[in-house]
Design a protein around this motif. Structure first.
Motif, PDB file in Angstrom:
ATOM      1  N   GLN A 125       7.603  11.498 -13.676  1.00  0.00           N
ATOM      2  CA  GLN A 125       6.886  11.043 -12.484  1.00  0.00           C
ATOM      3  C   GLN A 125       5.424  11.476 -12.499  1.00  0.00           C
ATOM      4  OE1 GLN A 125       9.562  11.415  -8.750  1.00  0.00           O
ATOM      5  NE2 GLN A 125      10.351  12.962 -10.171  1.00  0.00           N
ATOM      6  N   HIS A 367      -2.678   3.373  -4.563  1.00  0.00           N
ATOM      7  CA  HIS A 367      -1.322   2.835  -4.514  1.00  0.00           C
ATOM      8  C   HIS A 367      -0.264   3.924  -4.396  1.00  0.00           C
ATOM      9  CE1 HIS A 367      -1.753  -1.589  -5.674  1.00  0.00           C
ATOM     10  NE2 HIS A 367      -2.979  -1.147  -5.433  1.00  0.00           N
ATOM     11  N   ARG A 371       1.947   2.305  -1.652  1.00  0.00           N
ATOM     12  CA  ARG A 371       3.275   1.785  -2.000  1.00  0.00           C
ATOM     13  C   ARG A 371       4.277   2.942  -2.087  1.00  0.00           C
ATOM     14  NH1 ARG A 371       4.325  -1.913  -6.517  1.00  0.00           N
ATOM     15  NH2 ARG A 371       5.690  -2.881  -4.983  1.00  0.00           N
ATOM     16  N   GLY A 373       7.423   5.313  -2.217  1.00  0.00           N
ATOM     17  CA  GLY A 373       8.796   5.129  -2.649  1.00  0.00           C
ATOM     18  C   GLY A 373       8.982   4.225  -3.836  1.00  0.00           C
ATOM     19  N   VAL A 374       7.895   3.634  -4.341  1.00  0.00           N
ATOM     20  CA  VAL A 374       7.980   2.719  -5.473  1.00  0.00           C
ATOM     21  C   VAL A 374       7.617   3.476  -6.749  1.00  0.00           C
ATOM     22  CG1 VAL A 374       7.076   0.600  -6.497  1.00  0.00           C
ATOM     23  CG2 VAL A 374       7.371   0.761  -4.006  1.00  0.00           C
ATOM     24  N   GLN A 376       5.808   4.331  -9.863  1.00  0.00           N
ATOM     25  CA  GLN A 376       4.529   3.805 -10.324  1.00  0.00           C
ATOM     26  C   GLN A 376       3.993   4.494 -11.567  1.00  0.00           C
ATOM     27  OE1 GLN A 376       1.693   2.422  -7.172  1.00  0.00           O
ATOM     28  NE2 GLN A 376       2.929   3.723  -5.860  1.00  0.00           N
TER      29      GLN A 376
END
Length: 406
Positions: A125, A367, A371, A373-374, A376
């Motif tokens: 992540q 972002h 955005r 929870g997405v 990336q």
């Protein structure tokens, strides 16, 4: 071996002298990694030759996240406790003892495997620097085991023998404090860089915390402190008094606490995942920033009060509920975390920095909050090595060639 990352739509360097604004943004950029460090940054048109090329295809590139507060050497989980909190039971420090029982019973291999799993989860992540605390053993042998295992895998190791008073010392907290400041500290110090105390009601008071922290400093460790999580108290001002690198949580602050942080080099490390998971009020990041304090964001990943390893989640919550701008939150999750660890080699992408690179599957750092929870994260380098999808492992050359062919 050198690697050029080309066609970067937005490069966040955290080096204001290199680009626009406090994030030092360079657009239409490139970056070269060599010998584990950043060797060059600048406009894509001027990128020097490299052995390998990675095409970012217009994506944003950031420094790797620096997670400066996590508790990752543990066994078991506490999902039922979380469900009870969501049903109205208040959070209290005593739940830590549940994890202590399970951790003591676990084998070295089980603890090591869980730690490696979580650090790999973080790396996938975009987190490339991880601080890891002990604190779920609470005996000399168990705490030594925890910091020794942490030192095998984590970037930074913190001795947290003074997490809570264990059950066997329930009637003699002073004796346990002495143990944490003497024999336990002596066993753990060779494996750690930091000493920490949970200075809170239900844990350790200011005098007890001062005893352990001063002993740690004498042993060559640097102090940090859990402070002001459950209510206003002496923790923040004690952290500043001892020139601690960070005061962590900072949920309930008085004016004197804010002034103390703003006039010191102690970083206020905020842990929004904890408030999300305990339904406590969020820290007032805006108040701290406006006063001139340095703020970091971290996950506090642990099995009790926040079982999340996502720094991107923390960024989104900090923007939405703590009134930080996206730029402030990203800086706090990268450069701010580095400040909280007193590191100058991570948290930025200036030439000479450790090559910890986070390629977003998005055109801008915004972002991360835009955005929530997405997933990336598109690609990650740690110490100049590409992180595999399974964790903190180098990507085979065949995979790198496939990436270039796409």
């Amino acid at each position: 071996m050198s690697t050029a990352i080309i066609d970067i739509g937005e490069l966040v360097t955290n080096d204001p002298g290199r680009g626009d604004g406090p994030l030092g943004i360079v657009r239409d950029a490139a970056l070269v990694i060599e010998d584990g460090a950043v060797a060059w940054t600048g406009p894509a048109s001027g990128v020097p030759a490299a052995d390998e090329v990675f095409d970012a295809a217009g994506r944003a590139v950031l420094p790797g996240f620096v997670d400066s507060h996590a508790h990752l050497v543990f066994a078991g989980e506490r999902a039922e406790e979380f469900a009870a909190r969501m049903s109205g039971r208040p959070y209290a420090a005593g739940g830590i003892r549940t994890t202590v029982e399970r951790t003591r019973a676990a084998s070295d291999d089980a603890l090591r495997a869980n730690l490696r799993r979580l650090v790999g989860e973080m790396a996938r992540q975009g987190t490339t620097t991880v601080e890891c605390k002990s604190g779920y053993g609470l005996t000399v042998d168990q705490e030594e085991r925890a910091v020794r295992i942490a030192a095998e895998i984590a970037d930074e190791v913190t001795y947290l023998g003074a997490h809570v008073v264990p059950s066997e010392y329930r009637d003699d907290a002073a004796a346990y404090t002495r143990l944490a400041a003497t024999d336990m500290l002596a066993a753990c110090a060779p494996h750690a860089r930091w000493v920490d105390v949970f200075c809170e009601r239900g844990a350790f008071d200011a005098d007890q915390a001062r005893e352990v922290l001063r002993a740690g400093i004498k042993a060559g460790l640097m102090p940090r402190l859990h402070a002001n999580q459950l209510g206003e108290g002496p923790g923040v001002r004690l952290a500043v008094e001892l020139d601690a690198a960070s005061a962590d949580h900072c949920t309930f602050l008085g004016d004197a606490d804010v002034d103390a942080l703003a006039s010191s080099r102690t970083v206020a490390t905020l842990l929004p995942g904890v408030e999300f998971s305990t339904r406590q009020p969020y820290p007032d990041a805006r108040r701290l920033l406006d006063a001139g304090a340095t703020v970091a964001l971290a996950t506090d990943c642990n099995p009790g009060s926040c079982y999340s390893s996502s720094m991107a989640f923390c960024v989104a919550v900090a923007v939405r509920d703590m009134h930080m701008t996206p730029a402030e939150a990203v800086w706090s999750a990268t450069a701010g975390g580095a400040r909280a660890l007193r590191r100058t080699d991570v948290g930025h992408l200036a030439v000479g920095a450790r090559a910890d690179v986070h390629v977003l599957d998005a055109p801008s750092y915004i972002h991360l909050a835009y955005r929530p929870g997405v997933p990336q994260t598109h690609a990650v380098w740690k110490r100049g090595r590409r992180v595999d999808a399974t964790g903190d492992r180098p990507v085979p050359a065949s995979r790198r060639r496939q990436d270039r062919a796409r």
